[in-house]
Design an enzyme around this catalytic site. Structure first.
Site, PDB file in Angstrom:
ATOM      1  N   PHE A   3      -2.991   5.553  76.023  1.00 46.28           N
ATOM      2  CA  PHE A   3      -2.620   6.660  75.036  1.00 46.28           C
ATOM      3  C   PHE A   3      -2.423   8.049  75.754  1.00 46.28           C
ATOM      4  CE2 PHE A   3      -5.734   4.246  72.704  1.00 46.28           C
ATOM      5  CZ  PHE A   3      -4.763   3.946  71.393  1.00 46.28           C
ATOM      6  N   ASN A  27      -5.642  18.290  75.762  1.00 44.98           N
ATOM      7  CA  ASN A  27      -5.165  18.555  74.314  1.00 44.98           C
ATOM      8  C   ASN A  27      -6.123  17.689  73.191  1.00 44.98           C
ATOM      9  OD1 ASN A  27      -3.572  19.423  71.839  1.00 44.98           O
ATOM     10  ND2 ASN A  27      -2.420  17.542  72.216  1.00 44.98           N
ATOM     11  N   ASN A  63      -8.329  14.183  80.088  1.00 46.09           N
ATOM     12  CA  ASN A  63      -8.678  15.172  80.934  1.00 46.09           C
ATOM     13  C   ASN A  63      -8.899  16.552  80.044  1.00 46.09           C
ATOM     14  OD1 ASN A  63      -6.122  15.644  79.689  1.00 46.09           O
ATOM     15  ND2 ASN A  63      -4.951  15.963  81.567  1.00 46.09           N
ATOM     16  N   LEU A  64      -8.904  16.152  78.595  1.00 41.26           N
ATOM     17  CA  LEU A  64      -9.223  17.135  77.729  1.00 41.26           C
ATOM     18  C   LEU A  64      -8.436  18.131  77.407  1.00 41.26           C
ATOM     19  CD1 LEU A  64     -13.083  17.115  77.709  1.00 41.26           C
ATOM     20  CD2 LEU A  64     -11.776  15.806  76.503  1.00 41.26           C
ATOM     21  N   SER A 122       6.976   5.028  70.860  1.00 40.32           N
ATOM     22  CA  SER A 122       7.332   5.428  69.658  1.00 40.32           C
ATOM     23  C   SER A 122       8.476   4.988  68.881  1.00 40.32           C
ATOM     24  CB  SER A 122       7.184   7.044  69.860  1.00 40.32           C
ATOM     25  OG  SER A 122       7.821   7.714  68.793  1.00 40.32           O
ATOM     26  N   LYS A 131       9.169   8.178  76.726  1.00 36.58           N
ATOM     27  CA  LYS A 131       8.548   6.888  76.491  1.00 36.58           C
ATOM     28  C   LYS A 131       9.634   5.725  76.676  1.00 36.58           C
ATOM     29  CE  LYS A 131       5.189   8.409  74.011  1.00 36.58           C
ATOM     30  NZ  LYS A 131       3.804   8.204  74.839  1.00 36.58           N
ATOM     31  N   TYR A 179      10.251  14.580  75.922  1.00 36.03           N
ATOM     32  CA  TYR A 179       9.282  13.596  75.164  1.00 36.03           C
ATOM     33  C   TYR A 179       9.688  12.060  74.904  1.00 36.03           C
ATOM     34  CZ  TYR A 179       6.464  11.354  71.962  1.00 36.03           C
ATOM     35  OH  TYR A 179       5.767  10.378  70.992  1.00 36.03           O
ATOM     36  N   GLY A 208      16.717  18.638  66.165  1.00 31.46           N
ATOM     37  CA  GLY A 208      16.318  17.286  66.922  1.00 31.46           C
ATOM     38  C   GLY A 208      15.824  16.441  65.824  1.00 31.46           C
ATOM     39  N   THR A 266      10.592   6.895  68.285  1.00 29.48           N
ATOM     40  CA  THR A 266      11.513   7.952  68.891  1.00 29.48           C
ATOM     41  C   THR A 266      12.446   7.143  69.573  1.00 29.48           C
ATOM     42  OG1 THR A 266      11.908  10.131  69.740  1.00 29.48           O
ATOM     43  CG2 THR A 266      10.384   8.605  70.913  1.00 29.48           C
ATOM     44  N   LYS A 292       2.572  15.263  73.873  1.00 29.42           N
ATOM     45  CA  LYS A 292       3.556  14.571  72.859  1.00 29.42           C
ATOM     46  C   LYS A 292       3.845  15.693  71.706  1.00 29.42           C
ATOM     47  CE  LYS A 292       0.999  15.053  69.015  1.00 29.42           C
ATOM     48  NZ  LYS A 292       0.577  14.960  67.950  1.00 29.42           N
ATOM     49  N   ARG A 300      15.451  21.258  61.115  1.00 25.62           N
ATOM     50  CA  ARG A 300      14.502  21.453  62.389  1.00 25.62           C
ATOM     51  C   ARG A 300      15.321  20.778  63.521  1.00 25.62           C
ATOM     52  NH1 ARG A 300       8.480  19.523  63.334  1.00 25.62           N
ATOM     53  NH2 ARG A 300       9.534  17.372  63.247  1.00 25.62           N
TER      54      ARG A 300
HETATM   55  C1  UD1 Z   1       7.940  13.266  66.129  1.00 30.08           C
HETATM   56  C2  UD1 Z   1       8.521  12.586  67.183  1.00 30.08           C
HETATM   57  C3  UD1 Z   1       7.786  11.348  67.450  1.00 30.08           C
HETATM   58  C4  UD1 Z   1       6.729  11.901  68.016  1.00 30.08           C
HETATM   59  C5  UD1 Z   1       5.945  12.647  66.983  1.00 30.08           C
HETATM   60  C6  UD1 Z   1       4.887  13.105  67.952  1.00 30.08           C
HETATM   61  C7  UD1 Z   1      11.083  12.393  66.779  1.00 30.08           C
HETATM   62  C8  UD1 Z   1      12.200  11.969  66.026  1.00 30.08           C
HETATM   63  N1  UD1 Z   1       9.827  12.212  66.456  1.00 30.08           N
HETATM   64  O1  UD1 Z   1       7.774  12.743  64.842  1.00 30.08           O
HETATM   65  O2  UD1 Z   1       8.435  10.564  68.292  1.00 30.08           O
HETATM   66  O3  UD1 Z   1       5.685  10.663  68.341  1.00 30.08           O
HETATM   67  O4  UD1 Z   1       6.664  13.910  66.617  1.00 30.08           O
HETATM   68  O5  UD1 Z   1       4.226  14.595  67.665  1.00 30.08           O
HETATM   69  O6  UD1 Z   1      11.177  13.371  67.797  1.00 30.08           O
HETATM   70  N2  UD1 Z   1       8.349  18.678  58.737  1.00 30.08           N
HETATM   71  C9  UD1 Z   1       8.505  19.862  57.856  1.00 30.08           C
HETATM   72  N3  UD1 Z   1       7.734  20.903  57.916  1.00 30.08           N
HETATM   73  C10 UD1 Z   1       6.888  20.867  59.088  1.00 30.08           C
HETATM   74  C11 UD1 Z   1       6.558  19.785  59.934  1.00 30.08           C
HETATM   75  C12 UD1 Z   1       7.347  18.714  59.582  1.00 30.08           C
HETATM   76  O7  UD1 Z   1       9.366  19.850  57.035  1.00 30.08           O
HETATM   77  O8  UD1 Z   1       5.933  21.962  59.322  1.00 30.08           O
HETATM   78  C13 UD1 Z   1       9.177  17.354  58.490  1.00 30.08           C
HETATM   79  C14 UD1 Z   1      10.014  17.077  59.719  1.00 30.08           C
HETATM   80  O9  UD1 Z   1      11.297  17.868  59.470  1.00 30.08           O
HETATM   81  C15 UD1 Z   1      10.064  15.632  59.594  1.00 30.08           C
HETATM   82  C16 UD1 Z   1       8.789  15.260  59.016  1.00 30.08           C
HETATM   83  O10 UD1 Z   1       8.274  16.354  58.343  1.00 30.08           O
HETATM   84  O11 UD1 Z   1      11.086  15.393  58.592  1.00 30.08           O
HETATM   85  C17 UD1 Z   1       7.819  14.673  60.123  1.00 30.08           C
HETATM   86  O12 UD1 Z   1       7.485  15.465  60.970  1.00 30.08           O
HETATM   87  P1  UD1 Z   1       6.635  15.329  62.176  1.00 30.08           P
HETATM   88  O13 UD1 Z   1       4.974  15.287  61.588  1.00 30.08           O
HETATM   89  O14 UD1 Z   1       6.586  16.511  62.891  1.00 30.08           O
HETATM   90  O15 UD1 Z   1       6.782  14.082  62.961  1.00 30.08           O
HETATM   91  P2  UD1 Z   1       8.283  13.579  63.525  1.00 30.08           P
HETATM   92  O16 UD1 Z   1       9.337  14.558  63.564  1.00 30.08           O
HETATM   93  O17 UD1 Z   1       8.682  12.418  62.686  1.00 30.08           O
END
Ligand code: UD1
Length: 340
Positions: free
Chosen positions: A82, A36, A33-34, A126, A157, A153, A301, A128, A86, A299
């Site tokens: 898919f 995102n 559906n575009l 995921s 899943k 989210y 969660g 998650t 997300k 962050r």
């Molecule tokens: C999250 C979800 C995952 C989901 C995915 C999709 C959880 C636990 N995981 O992955 O299920 O499929 O998003 O979007 O909910 N970080 C920084 N700075 C930033 C961004 C991220 O330090 O600006 C760190 C985060 O704290 C984390 C790591 O980078 O430790 C990865 O983060 P991210 O890429 O957002 O993925 P997840 O949180 O692992």
């Protein structure tokens, strides 16, 4: 010929998987559906493969439109689903949107698969679903306990996995493969398709590449006081092209009737955990681009550390994520540079 319906095929993982399906000899039908993603990704897939991609801009939770579309094809043998919202943070703000999009689309698809006699589905799940696994379960196998979801989210899943199991239990003709992705990153080596985050990136690597490109001033590293060697969180970053190839293996396995269970589950990761700071430093090293960053608070969660035990996928699916993280990071940087 065998055709695969790819929902969300204009998205990040969907577009890379569409390429791999076409290159493995499958026909496809992409529905997106575009909301995102953009149709430019479909153009990219066509350029890479030299094949025309049938594409319908439809919301896959729209029963009537999907029914009409599927009636035009009699060669669809499987679905890779898919299409989903997300963003973890957004799901906390807009839970109903997430429950509606992510759950209704799966229910509609399963209903229509029955009507159109399509028996195979691959579902994008995921890591998650494991939450923060207890130490004894790291690296995580498919047997690790499912923990209560930390966001709507994540809950979608888990619920969708249950919907698939219950439906398969009621209908022995349905076969499903649930793929639990760890952290997909990178872009196709052609740099014709890649990740296109909407607004400010929430995920780590798009934020890093945008900072490298000067679009963002500095990266915020969320926490350095975790119980990990350098204090930052650990994840299993997997190259999106490797991940895409696992979907072809999953489809092959179902079509060749090799699945041992009606619903099979596979973790898709590299088996290697990398911290935020390790990923950042590797990016700077391989690209030679300096990324200004600041350590800030945790962050909400976030999970401290999670990485996959991919043994089952390696042995049973015959698939392995073998692209180095260096090459993966370079592919993401090349893609960012095409975006400007
Ligand atoms: C999250 C979800 C995952 C989901 C995915 C999709 C959880 C636990 N995981 O992955 O299920 O499929 O998003 O979007 O909910 N970080 C920084 N700075 C930033 C961004 C991220 O330090 O600006 C760190 C985060 O704290 C984390 C790591 O980078 O430790 C990865 O983060 P991210 O890429 O957002 O993925 P997840 O949180 O692992």
């Amino acid at each position: 010929m065998s055709r695969i319906l790819v929902t969300g095929g204009a998205g990040f993982i969907g577009s890379h998987t569409t390429v791999e399906l076409l290159e493995s000899g499958y026909d496809v039908l992409v529905v997106d559906n575009l909301s995102n993603s953009t149709a430019a990704m479909i153009d990219g897939v066509e350029k890479i493969t030299g094949k025309k991609v049938p594409f319908a801009k439809i919301d896959c939770s729209d029963y009537e439109q999907m029914d009409k579309l599927l009636s035009q094809y009699n060669d669809i043998v499987g679905v890779i689903h898919f299409a989903a919202s997300k963003a973890v943070g957004e799901s906390v703000q807009k839970p109903l949107l997430y429950y509606k999009n992510n759950i209704l689309s799966l229910i509609t698809l399963l209903e229509l698969m029955k009507v159109h006699k399509i028996s195979n589905i691959v579902f994008s799940s995921s890591c998650t679903v494991y939450g923060q696994p207890d130490k004894e379960y790291l690296p995580v196998t498919e047997e690790a306990p499912i923990k209560p979801a930390l966001s709507p989210y994540g809950n979608t899943k888990q619920i969708n996995e249950e919907i698939i199991r219950d439906t398969a239990h009621s209908d022995e003709s349905l076969h499903a493969t649930i793929l639990r992705y760890f952290n997909p990153i990178g872009a196709h080596p052609s740099a014709l398709i890649g990740e296109l985050p909407n607004g400010v990136p929430q995920n780590l690597l798009p934020f890093i590449t945008q900072t490298a490109a000067g679009i963002r001033k500095e990266l915020k590293v969320f926490g350095n006081d975790y119980n990990t060697p350098d204090g930052s969180c650990i994840r299993d970053y997997i190259y999106v092209v490797d991940l895409a190839k696992a979907h072809v293996k999953a489809i092959d396995r179902m079509l060749e009737h090799k699945a041992e269970e009606q619903v099979e589950v596979f973790n898709l990761g590299t088996g290697r955990g990398l911290s935020v700071l390790e990923l950042l430093n590797t990016f700077m090293k391989v690209t030679g681009v300096n990324i200004p960053y600041q350590i800030v608070g945790r962050r909400e969660g976030d999970i401290e550390q999670v990485w996959a035990d991919p043994k089952k996928a390696n042995e049973v699916l015959g698939w392995k994520a073998d692209t180095s993280v260096e090459e993966t990071l370079l592919s993401a940087w090349r893609w960012q540079q095409t975006l400007g």
